[in-house]
Scaffold this motif. Structure first.
Motif, PDB file in Angstrom:
ATOM      1  N   ILE A  61       0.818  -1.225   0.000  1.00  0.00           N
ATOM      2  CA  ILE A  61       0.000   0.000   0.000  1.00  0.00           C
ATOM      3  C   ILE A  61       0.847   1.268   0.000  1.00  0.00           C
ATOM      4  O   ILE A  61       0.320   2.363  -0.018  1.00  0.00           O
ATOM      5  N   LEU A  62       2.155   1.124   0.007  1.00  0.00           N
ATOM      6  CA  LEU A  62       3.037   2.285   0.034  1.00  0.00           C
ATOM      7  C   LEU A  62       3.467   2.651  -1.387  1.00  0.00           C
ATOM      8  O   LEU A  62       4.425   2.105  -1.934  1.00  0.00           O
ATOM      9  N   TYR A  63       2.725   3.567  -1.991  1.00  0.00           N
ATOM     10  CA  TYR A  63       3.073   4.073  -3.325  1.00  0.00           C
ATOM     11  C   TYR A  63       2.614   5.525  -3.435  1.00  0.00           C
ATOM     12  O   TYR A  63       1.723   5.967  -2.706  1.00  0.00           O
ATOM     13  N   VAL A  64       3.221   6.237  -4.338  1.00  0.00           N
ATOM     14  CA  VAL A  64       2.958   7.669  -4.518  1.00  0.00           C
ATOM     15  C   VAL A  64       1.505   7.887  -4.916  1.00  0.00           C
ATOM     16  O   VAL A  64       0.983   7.216  -5.803  1.00  0.00           O
ATOM     17  N   GLY A  65       0.856   8.810  -4.217  1.00  0.00           N
ATOM     18  CA  GLY A  65      -0.531   9.150  -4.504  1.00  0.00           C
ATOM     19  C   GLY A  65      -1.535   8.468  -3.597  1.00  0.00           C
ATOM     20  O   GLY A  65      -2.693   8.853  -3.566  1.00  0.00           O
ATOM     21  N   ASN A  66      -1.112   7.466  -2.867  1.00  0.00           N
ATOM     22  CA  ASN A  66      -2.024   6.752  -1.977  1.00  0.00           C
ATOM     23  C   ASN A  66      -2.190   7.507  -0.663  1.00  0.00           C
ATOM     24  O   ASN A  66      -1.311   8.241  -0.242  1.00  0.00           O
ATOM     25  N   GLN A  67      -3.342   7.313  -0.027  1.00  0.00           N
ATOM     26  CA  GLN A  67      -3.578   7.861   1.309  1.00  0.00           C
ATOM     27  C   GLN A  67      -3.617   6.708   2.291  1.00  0.00           C
ATOM     28  O   GLN A  67      -4.261   5.687   2.026  1.00  0.00           O
TER      29      GLN A  67
END
Length: 77
Positions: A61-67
Motif C-alpha cells: 500500500i506504500l506508493y505515490v498518490g495513496n492515502q
C-alpha cells in the motif's frame, strides 16, 4: 536475499492540519523486516512517531498518490 534491520524504505508524507489550514510535511520510514514504521517531522526533524510495528501497513500500500491512515490521521504519500 537476506534482510537486515538496516533495510528500510522512506516516503514523503503530508498531513492536512484543519486547525491551521496547512499541510504538514513528514517522512515515513518503513522497515519491511517486521512491518514497523517511524514518522519524522520534516520541519523540526523530531520524531513524531517512534518505530512501532503496525500490521495494517505493508509494502503493497506504500506508493505515490495513496492515502494511508495511521492512528486516526490521514497521510498522503
Amino acid at each position: 536475499m537476506v534482510s537486515t534491520q538496516d533495510d528500510s524504505m522512506s516516503f514523503k508524507l503530508t498531513w492536512y492540519d484543519e486547525m491551521a489550514a496547512a499541510e504538514r510535511p513528514y517522512k515515513l520510514i518503513f522497515y519491511p523486516v517486521d512491518n514497523s514504521i517511524e514518522i519524522i517531522d520534516m520541519k523540526s526533524g523530531k520524531v513524531h512517531l517512534r518505530r512501532i510495528r503496525n500490521e495494517q501497513i505493508d509494502q503493497s500500500i506504500l506508493y505515490v498518490g495513496n492515502q494511508i491512515q495511521i492512528y486516526g490521521r490521514k497521510y498522503k504519500i
